[in-house]
Design a protein around this motif. Structure first.
Motif, PDB file in Angstrom:
ATOM      1  N   ALA A   1       0.841  -1.206   0.000  1.00 61.80           N
ATOM      2  CA  ALA A   1       0.000   0.000   0.000  1.00 61.80           C
ATOM      3  C   ALA A   1       0.874   1.253   0.000  1.00 61.80           C
ATOM      4  O   ALA A   1       1.813   1.371   0.787  1.00 61.80           O
ATOM      5  N   ARG A   2       0.560   2.176  -0.891  1.00 66.33           N
ATOM      6  CA  ARG A   2       1.277   3.453  -0.945  1.00 66.33           C
ATOM      7  C   ARG A   2       0.532   4.438  -0.055  1.00 66.33           C
ATOM      8  O   ARG A   2      -0.656   4.728  -0.295  1.00 66.33           O
TER       9      ARG A   2
ATOM     10  N   MET B   1       1.510  13.023  -4.421  1.00 64.64           N
ATOM     11  CA  MET B   1       2.049  11.674  -4.281  1.00 64.64           C
ATOM     12  C   MET B   1       1.016  10.628  -4.708  1.00 64.64           C
ATOM     13  O   MET B   1      -0.102  10.618  -4.202  1.00 64.64           O
ATOM     14  N   PRO B   2       1.355   9.733  -5.651  1.00 67.64           N
ATOM     15  CA  PRO B   2       0.423   8.643  -5.981  1.00 67.64           C
ATOM     16  C   PRO B   2       0.217   7.776  -4.737  1.00 67.64           C
ATOM     17  O   PRO B   2       1.188   7.358  -4.104  1.00 67.64           O
ATOM     18  N   SER B   3      -1.019   7.521  -4.362  1.00 70.59           N
ATOM     19  CA  SER B   3      -1.246   6.811  -3.107  1.00 70.59           C
ATOM     20  C   SER B   3      -2.501   5.958  -3.176  1.00 70.59           C
ATOM     21  O   SER B   3      -3.422   6.225  -3.945  1.00 70.59           O
ATOM     22  N   ASP B   4      -2.512   4.930  -2.336  1.00 68.14           N
ATOM     23  CA  ASP B   4      -3.699   4.103  -2.118  1.00 68.14           C
ATOM     24  C   ASP B   4      -4.412   4.527  -0.845  1.00 68.14           C
ATOM     25  O   ASP B   4      -5.612   4.301  -0.686  1.00 68.14           O
ATOM     26  N   LEU B   5      -3.641   5.110   0.094  1.00 67.62           N
ATOM     27  CA  LEU B   5      -4.187   5.565   1.366  1.00 67.62           C
ATOM     28  C   LEU B   5      -3.660   6.968   1.630  1.00 67.62           C
ATOM     29  O   LEU B   5      -2.449   7.201   1.625  1.00 67.62           O
TER      30      LEU B   5
ATOM     31  N   TRP C   1     -11.405  18.141  -4.918  1.00 72.17           N
ATOM     32  CA  TRP C   1     -10.286  17.238  -5.229  1.00 72.17           C
ATOM     33  C   TRP C   1     -10.449  15.919  -4.488  1.00 72.17           C
ATOM     34  O   TRP C   1     -10.270  14.842  -5.072  1.00 72.17           O
ATOM     35  N   LEU C   2     -10.789  15.963  -3.224  1.00 73.11           N
ATOM     36  CA  LEU C   2     -10.909  14.740  -2.420  1.00 73.11           C
ATOM     37  C   LEU C   2     -12.082  13.882  -2.870  1.00 73.11           C
ATOM     38  O   LEU C   2     -12.033  12.655  -2.764  1.00 73.11           O
ATOM     39  N   ARG C   3     -13.140  14.502  -3.363  1.00 72.62           N
ATOM     40  CA  ARG C   3     -14.271  13.711  -3.860  1.00 72.62           C
ATOM     41  C   ARG C   3     -13.888  12.916  -5.101  1.00 72.62           C
ATOM     42  O   ARG C   3     -14.484  11.883  -5.395  1.00 72.62           O
ATOM     43  N   ARG C   4     -12.880  13.400  -5.830  1.00 74.94           N
ATOM     44  CA  ARG C   4     -12.420  12.672  -7.023  1.00 74.94           C
ATOM     45  C   ARG C   4     -11.334  11.655  -6.698  1.00 74.94           C
ATOM     46  O   ARG C   4     -11.000  10.835  -7.546  1.00 74.94           O
ATOM     47  N   TYR C   5     -10.767  11.703  -5.507  1.00 75.04           N
ATOM     48  CA  TYR C   5      -9.690  10.800  -5.116  1.00 75.04           C
ATOM     49  C   TYR C   5     -10.237   9.378  -5.029  1.00 75.04           C
ATOM     50  O   TYR C   5     -11.253   9.131  -4.389  1.00 75.04           O
ATOM     51  N   ASP C   6      -9.573   8.418  -5.693  1.00 73.29           N
ATOM     52  CA  ASP C   6     -10.137   7.067  -5.767  1.00 73.29           C
ATOM     53  C   ASP C   6      -9.491   6.084  -4.799  1.00 73.29           C
ATOM     54  O   ASP C   6      -9.797   4.896  -4.819  1.00 73.29           O
ATOM     55  N   GLY C   7      -8.606   6.564  -3.918  1.00 77.58           N
ATOM     56  CA  GLY C   7      -8.044   5.694  -2.893  1.00 77.58           C
ATOM     57  C   GLY C   7      -8.882   5.744  -1.622  1.00 77.58           C
ATOM     58  O   GLY C   7     -10.036   6.167  -1.618  1.00 77.58           O
ATOM     59  N   THR C   8      -8.283   5.270  -0.534  1.00 75.63           N
ATOM     60  CA  THR C   8      -8.924   5.306   0.774  1.00 75.63           C
ATOM     61  C   THR C   8      -8.412   6.540   1.516  1.00 75.63           C
ATOM     62  O   THR C   8      -7.213   6.807   1.541  1.00 75.63           O
ATOM     63  N   LEU C   9      -9.331   7.297   2.098  1.00 72.67           N
ATOM     64  CA  LEU C   9      -8.995   8.557   2.752  1.00 72.67           C
ATOM     65  C   LEU C   9      -9.337   8.479   4.235  1.00 72.67           C
ATOM     66  O   LEU C   9     -10.421   8.044   4.606  1.00 72.67           O
ATOM     67  N   LEU C  10      -8.400   8.892   5.081  1.00 68.95           N
ATOM     68  CA  LEU C  10      -8.667   9.131   6.495  1.00 68.95           C
ATOM     69  C   LEU C  10      -8.319  10.585   6.774  1.00 68.95           C
ATOM     70  O   LEU C  10      -7.198  11.027   6.482  1.00 68.95           O
ATOM     71  N   VAL C  11      -9.263  11.337   7.316  1.00 72.47           N
ATOM     72  CA  VAL C  11      -9.038  12.759   7.544  1.00 72.47           C
ATOM     73  C   VAL C  11      -9.482  13.129   8.954  1.00 72.47           C
ATOM     74  O   VAL C  11     -10.580  12.780   9.379  1.00 72.47           O
ATOM     75  N   ILE C  12      -8.596  13.789   9.675  1.00 77.25           N
ATOM     76  CA  ILE C  12      -8.937  14.370  10.971  1.00 77.25           C
ATOM     77  C   ILE C  12      -9.333  15.811  10.717  1.00 77.25           C
ATOM     78  O   ILE C  12      -8.587  16.570  10.099  1.00 77.25           O
TER      79      ILE C  12
END
Length: 633
Positions: free
Chosen positions: A74-75, A176-180, A201-212
């Motif tokens: 996982a990136r 950075m290309p990422s999965d998480l 931008w985040l709505r288009r992100y296709d990885g898994t997102l964790l945001v505080i």
């Protein structure tokens, strides 16, 4: 951290997970899975373990017990906490987030400098393999979206202030290309314009997102799930933050009902046991009830979280016309004129929110209203009974280390009795001995609360607030919103927190291109305007170098002037676009009505599906509204 077989996208599993920081156990008995594609908002009170959880995901701390499993390949991208004083241009720094791309671009540059044409050809081949020819453009678009003018893209990283360097770190993480993707308070140093862009931008992100985040509007617009850290436990809720609040309220209600029912049964069983345990004819029945009593679940009572409440005292005097600027030029000297010919009048009861990107002059306007900046031309007229409460972006940092809350109040009112200070500070959640503690170990949120308390002590009739929420958690933001809504005086506020500014302000002024003008609309209309406006400056990011352009003011962002003779609109296309907006609006209303029904939260899968549908419909509706605006011209 234990690695498992790699997948295309990560899935995070916590098994009997516990996490400790020093002597303090932050989390225990965590068992849950976060599936690929989830966009998870991590919430909880300050100190609940949110940032420590991110550190565990990054492998910086080990679990105290149990397992945290991630796909082996996982990136993971995250925002660095510090930015070194680098001489590198901002564009290069952001592009270095994509390590493969950055290495290929650097190899090409070095080969060109050596005139090693074979190495140049190899570098070009590598760039083609990784689709790297648009690297500069991608980095430029990220910088532009986060508020960097085109003529700053070649400026050295070391030349930016701390807040702008935080933005550079955010841009680098997005590059950075990422999965998480892990984002810890990404909106803290952003203006509202940049927050709206980041949401898209985040709505288009296709990885898994964790945001505080402590920005509930941001969480509502970005997340599909909420991970709530509370009392050492972690519970995953399907849906956005508003859905989480509904589910949690219903869960607590059901828990209290179950507790009260169990307590009544316990009392009934115990009464029977006490009455008949010594009676031979009833001994067997008493034994049976004792066993039943032992098997009861032991449901806990709902422990009501102490509601945080603050208030601003009623002003001693409230004149009608408080503060006026007439034909004012404002700035920092003849060579740094920021605003020109400003007309601004503040009257009792006004609630004004200032809109516009960072650097446009919002803080300059506030400082001019305060009187910290003398006017360069024109006139500032203040009523003799004007009392200003001013919260600046540096206010928290200006509190005196080594001194207590009581000491700060004594500096303002040396003749006041200590008990009066204690009573006042108790209402601002500094009870007992806490009022006498040195602020050195206070959290950022506690220092911000103290700064607001010092403002309230003066009983102002005008509050001028420049980003007051940067250090505040969700609970304190709610308390501040309530206190400001009840405040009798006038308010001028700069904030990227739409929930707060939307609750408090009923009038908005836009600061842009050296001017201050009323904005005819609410925050939703402002966000829609931001998305629909022409983005000419974004194209600048696609140019190989903006260093050749002369430095100057940021590109004007005023609403485009209509053409003298508007183009004729195709009525068929217009009718179709209007119908599409109406259809999507109806579907979104239906989806949100379903989410407002408490009964739906008994089915977690259905809530998750509705949450995803809600986000998709919102995005589709925004696109349809933008298309309609284009047709209207």
């Amino acid at each position: 951290m234990k690695a498992v077989a790699a997948y295309n996208l990560p899935m995070i599993s916590f098994r009997n997970f516990a996490l400790r920081r020093g002597e303090r156990l932050l989390l225990s008995d965590v068992d849950l899975a976060l599936h690929a594609g989830y966009r998870v908002g991590v919430v909880g009170r300050n100190g609940a373990g949110k940032s420590s959880l991110f550190a565990a995901l990054l492998g910086e701390v080990e679990p105290d017990r149990g397992d945290l499993e991630l796909p082996g390949k996982a990136r993971i991208a995250s925002v660095a906490q510090e930015t070194p004083h680098l001489p590198d241009p901002a564009l290069d720094f952001v592009m270095s987030g994509d390590t493969q791309l950055h290495a290929a671009v650097r190899a090409e540059r070095e080969a060109m400098a050596r005139e090693d044409w074979e190495a140049v050809a190899e570098a070009h081949q590598r760039l083609a393999e990784i689709n790297g020819y648009d690297g500069d453009a991608r980095a430029g678009r990220l910088l532009h979206g986060l508020g960097f003018a085109a003529d700053t893209h070649q400026r050295a990283v070391a030349d930016f202030s701390g807040g702008w360097r935080v933005r550079l770190n955010v841009a680098r993480a997005l590059m950075m290309p990422s999965d998480l993707l892990l984002l810890d308070e990404p909106t803290n140093h952003l203006d509202l314009d940049a927050v709206v862009w980041l949401e898209d931008w985040l709505r288009r992100y296709d990885g898994t997102l964790l945001v505080i985040s402590h920005d509930r509007e941001f969480l509502d617009n970005v997340t599909t799930h909420i991970l709530h850290l509370h009392d050492g436990r972690a519970k995953l809720y399907a849906g956005n933050y508003t859905a989480f609040e509904r589910q949690r309220a219903e869960h607590l209600r059901q828990q209290q009902i179950a507790f009260e029912k169990e307590q009544a049964e316990r009392a009934h069983l115990q009464k029977f046991i006490d009455r008949f345990k010594a009676k031979a004819s009833k001994a067997r029945q008493a034994q049976s009830r004792m066993k039943r009593l032992e098997k009861l679940a032991g449901t806990e009572a709902v422990r009501a979280e102490r509601a945080l409440h603050i208030d601003f005292p009623v002003p001693v005097k409230m004149p009608n016309s408080l503060l006026t600027l007439r034909h004012v030029d404002a700035g920092y000297g003849a060579d740094a004129r920021i605003l020109a010919d400003v007309g601004f009048a503040l009257e009792a009861g006004d609630r004004i929110g200032l809109l516009g990107p960072n650097g446009a002059g919002k803080s300059t306007l506030v400082k001019t209203l305060v009187g910290d900046l003398p006017v360069m031309a024109g006139e500032r007229i203040a009523h003799p009974d004007l009392v200003i409460g001013y919260f600046a972006q540096h206010t928290v940092e200006s509190l005196l280390e080594g001194t207590s809350p009581i000491d700060h109040l004594k500096a303002i009112s040396p003749e006041t009795a200590t008990q009066d200070f204690r009573n006042f500070l108790g209402r601002w959640q500094f009870p007992g001995d806490r009022a006498f503690e040195a602020i050195d170990n206070f959290s950022g949120g506690e220092k911000a609360r103290l700064a607001l308390a010092l403002i309230a002590w003066r009983k102002p009739n005008v509050l001028l607030l420049d980003e007051p929420t940067n250090h505040l958690d969700l609970e304190m933001r709610e308390a501040l919103a309530e206190a400001l809504s009840d405040f009798d005086g006038a308010i001028v506020m700069v904030s990227h927190d739409r929930h707060l500014i939307g609750l408090v302000c009923d009038e908005f002024w836009r600061v842009h291109d050296g001017t201050v003008a009323a904005f005819n609309g609410d925050l939703d209309e402002y966000a829609a305007w931001l998305r629909a406006r022409p983005v000419d400056a974004a194209k600048a990011g696609e140019e190989k170098s903006s260093a050749e352009k002369p430095a100057g003011k940021p590109a004007p962002q005023a609403t485009p002037k209509p053409a003298a003779k508007p183009a004729k609109v195709n009525p068929h296309k217009l009718k179709e676009a209007e119908a599409e907006v109406a259809r999507l609006s109806a579907q979104l209303a239906e989806c949100e009505a379903a989410l407002s029904d408490p009964a739906v939260y008994s089915d977690a899968e259905k809530v998750a599906a509705l949450g995803c549908e809600q986000m998709q419909l919102r995005a589709a509706l925004e696109a349809a509204e933008d298309a309609l605006l284009v047709l209207y011209g």
